[in-house]
Design a protein around this motif. Structure first.
Motif, PDB file in Angstrom:
ATOM      1  N   GLY A 296      -0.391  -7.535  13.024  1.00  0.00           N
ATOM      2  CA  GLY A 296       0.808  -6.727  12.870  1.00  0.00           C
ATOM      3  C   GLY A 296       0.954  -6.130  11.491  1.00  0.00           C
ATOM      4  N   VAL A 297       1.907  -5.202  11.390  1.00  0.00           N
ATOM      5  CA  VAL A 297       2.252  -4.541  10.134  1.00  0.00           C
ATOM      6  C   VAL A 297       3.769  -4.429  10.064  1.00  0.00           C
ATOM      7  CG1 VAL A 297       2.153  -2.368   8.829  1.00  0.00           C
ATOM      8  CG2 VAL A 297       0.093  -3.218   9.981  1.00  0.00           C
ATOM      9  N   GLU A 298       4.317  -4.725   8.895  1.00  0.00           N
ATOM     10  CA  GLU A 298       5.734  -4.466   8.624  1.00  0.00           C
ATOM     11  C   GLU A 298       5.811  -3.131   7.894  1.00  0.00           C
ATOM     12  OE1 GLU A 298       8.923  -7.349   6.675  1.00  0.00           O
ATOM     13  OE2 GLU A 298       7.906  -6.163   5.129  1.00  0.00           O
ATOM     14  N   LEU A 299       6.577  -2.185   8.438  1.00  0.00           N
ATOM     15  CA  LEU A 299       6.657  -0.850   7.866  1.00  0.00           C
ATOM     16  C   LEU A 299       7.860  -0.719   6.944  1.00  0.00           C
ATOM     17  CD1 LEU A 299       5.850   1.299  11.036  1.00  0.00           C
ATOM     18  CD2 LEU A 299       4.342   0.854   9.086  1.00  0.00           C
ATOM     19  N   ARG A 300       7.599  -0.390   5.692  1.00  0.00           N
ATOM     20  CA  ARG A 300       8.671  -0.121   4.733  1.00  0.00           C
ATOM     21  C   ARG A 300       9.297   1.227   5.085  1.00  0.00           C
ATOM     22  NH1 ARG A 300       8.420   2.551  -0.788  1.00  0.00           N
ATOM     23  NH2 ARG A 300      10.365   1.924  -1.796  1.00  0.00           N
ATOM     24  N   ALA A 301      10.574   1.202   5.466  1.00  0.00           N
ATOM     25  CA  ALA A 301      11.251   2.405   5.957  1.00  0.00           C
ATOM     26  C   ALA A 301      11.991   3.088   4.819  1.00  0.00           C
ATOM     27  CB  ALA A 301      12.213   2.047   7.087  1.00  0.00           C
ATOM     28  N   HIS A 302      11.240   3.823   4.016  1.00  0.00           N
ATOM     29  CA  HIS A 302      11.791   4.522   2.858  1.00  0.00           C
ATOM     30  C   HIS A 302      11.242   5.945   2.875  1.00  0.00           C
ATOM     31  CE1 HIS A 302      12.452   5.643  -1.358  1.00  0.00           C
ATOM     32  NE2 HIS A 302      13.347   4.679  -1.410  1.00  0.00           N
ATOM     33  N   PRO A 303      12.011   6.930   2.396  1.00  0.00           N
ATOM     34  CA  PRO A 303      11.507   8.308   2.398  1.00  0.00           C
ATOM     35  C   PRO A 303      10.194   8.513   1.650  1.00  0.00           C
ATOM     36  CG  PRO A 303      13.878   8.304   2.045  1.00  0.00           C
ATOM     37  CD  PRO A 303      13.435   6.863   1.998  1.00  0.00           C
ATOM     38  N   GLU A 304       9.823   7.578   0.775  1.00  0.00           N
ATOM     39  CA  GLU A 304       8.517   7.659   0.116  1.00  0.00           C
ATOM     40  C   GLU A 304       7.368   7.421   1.087  1.00  0.00           C
ATOM     41  OE1 GLU A 304       9.776   5.756  -4.236  1.00  0.00           O
ATOM     42  OE2 GLU A 304       8.702   4.550  -2.756  1.00  0.00           O
ATOM     43  N   GLU A 305       7.670   6.812   2.208  1.00  0.00           N
ATOM     44  CA  GLU A 305       6.639   6.365   3.140  1.00  0.00           C
ATOM     45  C   GLU A 305       6.507   7.312   4.337  1.00  0.00           C
ATOM     46  OE1 GLU A 305       4.760   3.961   2.328  1.00  0.00           O
ATOM     47  OE2 GLU A 305       5.903   3.129   0.671  1.00  0.00           O
ATOM     48  N   PRO A 306       5.387   7.232   5.056  1.00  0.00           N
ATOM     49  CA  PRO A 306       5.197   8.104   6.219  1.00  0.00           C
ATOM     50  C   PRO A 306       6.180   7.854   7.357  1.00  0.00           C
ATOM     51  CG  PRO A 306       3.099   7.138   5.514  1.00  0.00           C
ATOM     52  CD  PRO A 306       4.187   6.423   4.772  1.00  0.00           C
ATOM     53  N   VAL A 307       6.698   6.615   7.448  1.00  0.00           N
ATOM     54  CA  VAL A 307       7.601   6.251   8.549  1.00  0.00           C
ATOM     55  C   VAL A 307       8.951   5.839   7.972  1.00  0.00           C
ATOM     56  CG1 VAL A 307       7.955   4.768  10.543  1.00  0.00           C
ATOM     57  CG2 VAL A 307       5.632   5.486   9.928  1.00  0.00           C
TER      58      VAL A 307
ATOM     59  N   VAL B 131       0.868  -1.192   0.000  1.00  0.00           N
ATOM     60  CA  VAL B 131       0.000   0.000   0.000  1.00  0.00           C
ATOM     61  C   VAL B 131       0.900   1.236   0.000  1.00  0.00           C
ATOM     62  CG1 VAL B 131      -2.098  -0.979   0.983  1.00  0.00           C
ATOM     63  CG2 VAL B 131      -0.236  -0.337   2.512  1.00  0.00           C
ATOM     64  N   PRO B 132       1.626   1.474  -1.078  1.00  0.00           N
ATOM     65  CA  PRO B 132       2.656   2.513  -1.098  1.00  0.00           C
ATOM     66  C   PRO B 132       2.127   3.888  -0.696  1.00  0.00           C
ATOM     67  CG  PRO B 132       2.742   1.187  -3.103  1.00  0.00           C
ATOM     68  CD  PRO B 132       1.496   0.791  -2.375  1.00  0.00           C
ATOM     69  N   GLY B 133       2.827   4.507   0.249  1.00  0.00           N
ATOM     70  CA  GLY B 133       2.523   5.864   0.650  1.00  0.00           C
ATOM     71  C   GLY B 133       1.276   6.054   1.486  1.00  0.00           C
ATOM     72  N   LEU B 134       0.609   4.983   1.872  1.00  0.00           N
ATOM     73  CA  LEU B 134      -0.655   5.102   2.601  1.00  0.00           C
ATOM     74  C   LEU B 134      -0.408   5.655   4.013  1.00  0.00           C
ATOM     75  CD1 LEU B 134      -3.669   4.371   1.958  1.00  0.00           C
ATOM     76  CD2 LEU B 134      -3.298   2.319   3.358  1.00  0.00           C
ATOM     77  N   PRO B 135      -1.200   6.626   4.452  1.00  0.00           N
ATOM     78  CA  PRO B 135      -1.028   7.154   5.818  1.00  0.00           C
ATOM     79  C   PRO B 135      -1.191   6.064   6.874  1.00  0.00           C
ATOM     80  CG  PRO B 135      -2.433   8.598   4.515  1.00  0.00           C
ATOM     81  CD  PRO B 135      -2.240   7.351   3.701  1.00  0.00           C
ATOM     82  N   VAL B 136      -0.517   6.258   8.006  1.00  0.00           N
ATOM     83  CA  VAL B 136      -0.532   5.268   9.076  1.00  0.00           C
ATOM     84  C   VAL B 136      -1.951   4.961   9.541  1.00  0.00           C
ATOM     85  CG1 VAL B 136       0.111   4.882  11.495  1.00  0.00           C
ATOM     86  CG2 VAL B 136       1.812   5.712   9.870  1.00  0.00           C
TER      87      VAL B 136
END
Length: 261
Positions: free
Chosen positions: A29-40, A10-15
């Motif tokens: 659970g959720v695995e968070l993609r840690a990239h500047p494109e993402e919120p986190v 779900v690229p770029g989706l708000p938390v």
């Protein structure tokens, strides 16, 4: 067994929207993609981190892991820059209460596999004490230059530190010619959690609904402990024409649960 999904789907989706999907579809659970494109990502500050952690806590959803992009087996990488990247990911995970940080091998350009193995083991060993101090475990994903369980074990075995393990990406071990039984035996105590997905063939890795492709999902899940984490990594970011993930989430979780029934 506990189920998560990756925000790669779900690229770029708000938390807040990610959490809405998790709670509605029954994911723990959720695995968070840690990239500047993402919120986190590691660039967010203390206030943003605290807000994210609070949102997850209030929703009753766990942050399973922080999926970083550090390439620890690349012999050409600068050790100091990589150390700083790893520490940034570890501190983000600690601030959010996530138990795991994912890293990639990335040793394709090494002259010999042993060179990539040694570089990765050295760097992971150096980061292990920081990880221990922060209560976070670094997981080397079965991917690219080290796509099999046997290859990943060549790195984490010599490190010999409990805060360094392996993230089993089922697609990559299968593409590397390993059966789930062989992978599971190779990973042994190093296993952190498992990423699952489904594809049509080795030549077409476009993401499919779970159970619609060729990956040995049932065999994989049959080998895992009852309290294991399984994360659906649907690669929508890399395949924008693939079907949207949100409408598939509930059915995907129910399918995975049925394999253990």
């Amino acid at each position: 067994m506990k189920f998560a999904f990756s925000t790669l789907g779900v690229p770029g989706l708000p938390v807040s929207d990610v959490l809405g999907l998790a709670t509605t579809a029954g994911y723990q659970g959720v695995e968070l993609r840690a990239h500047p494109e993402e919120p986190v990502h590691p660039g967010i500050g203390p206030r943003e981190r605290a807000a994210v952690a609070d949102e997850f806590k209030r929703a009753g959803v766990e942050i399973l892991g922080i999926a970083g992009y550090a390439r620890v087996a690349d012999p050409a990488a600068d050790d100091e820059a990589l150390r700083a990247e790893l520490e940034g990911l570890l501190r983000l995970a600690a601030d959010l209460g996530a138990p795991f940080v994912r890293v990639f091998p990335g040793g394709e350009d090494a002259a010999e596999p042993s060179e990539a193995d040694a570089a990765a083991a050295r760097r992971l060993g150096a980061a292990a004490e920081v990880a221990a101090d922060l209560g976070v475990r670094i997981l080397l994903e079965t991917h690219d230059s080290h796509r099999t369980g046997a290859a990943a074990a060549r790195v984490v075995g010599p490190v010999g530190h409990p805060q360094v393990g392996v993230l089993w990406d089922l697609m990559h071990t299968w593409l590397g010619g390993e059966s789930p039984t062989v992978t599971h035996a190779a990973l042994g105590p190093y296993l952190g959690y498992v990423q699952v997905k489904d594809i049509a063939s080795a030549d077409d890795t476009t993401p499919l609904a779970l159970g619609a492709g060729v990956l040995p999902l049932a065999e994989c899940l049959s080998l895992l402990a009852d309290d294991a984490w399984v994360c659906w990594e649907y690669e929508k970011r890399w395949y924008p024409a693939a079907a949207a993930l949100p409408p598939q989430l509930r059915a995907g979780r129910e399918y995975l649960a049925s394999l253990r029934a």
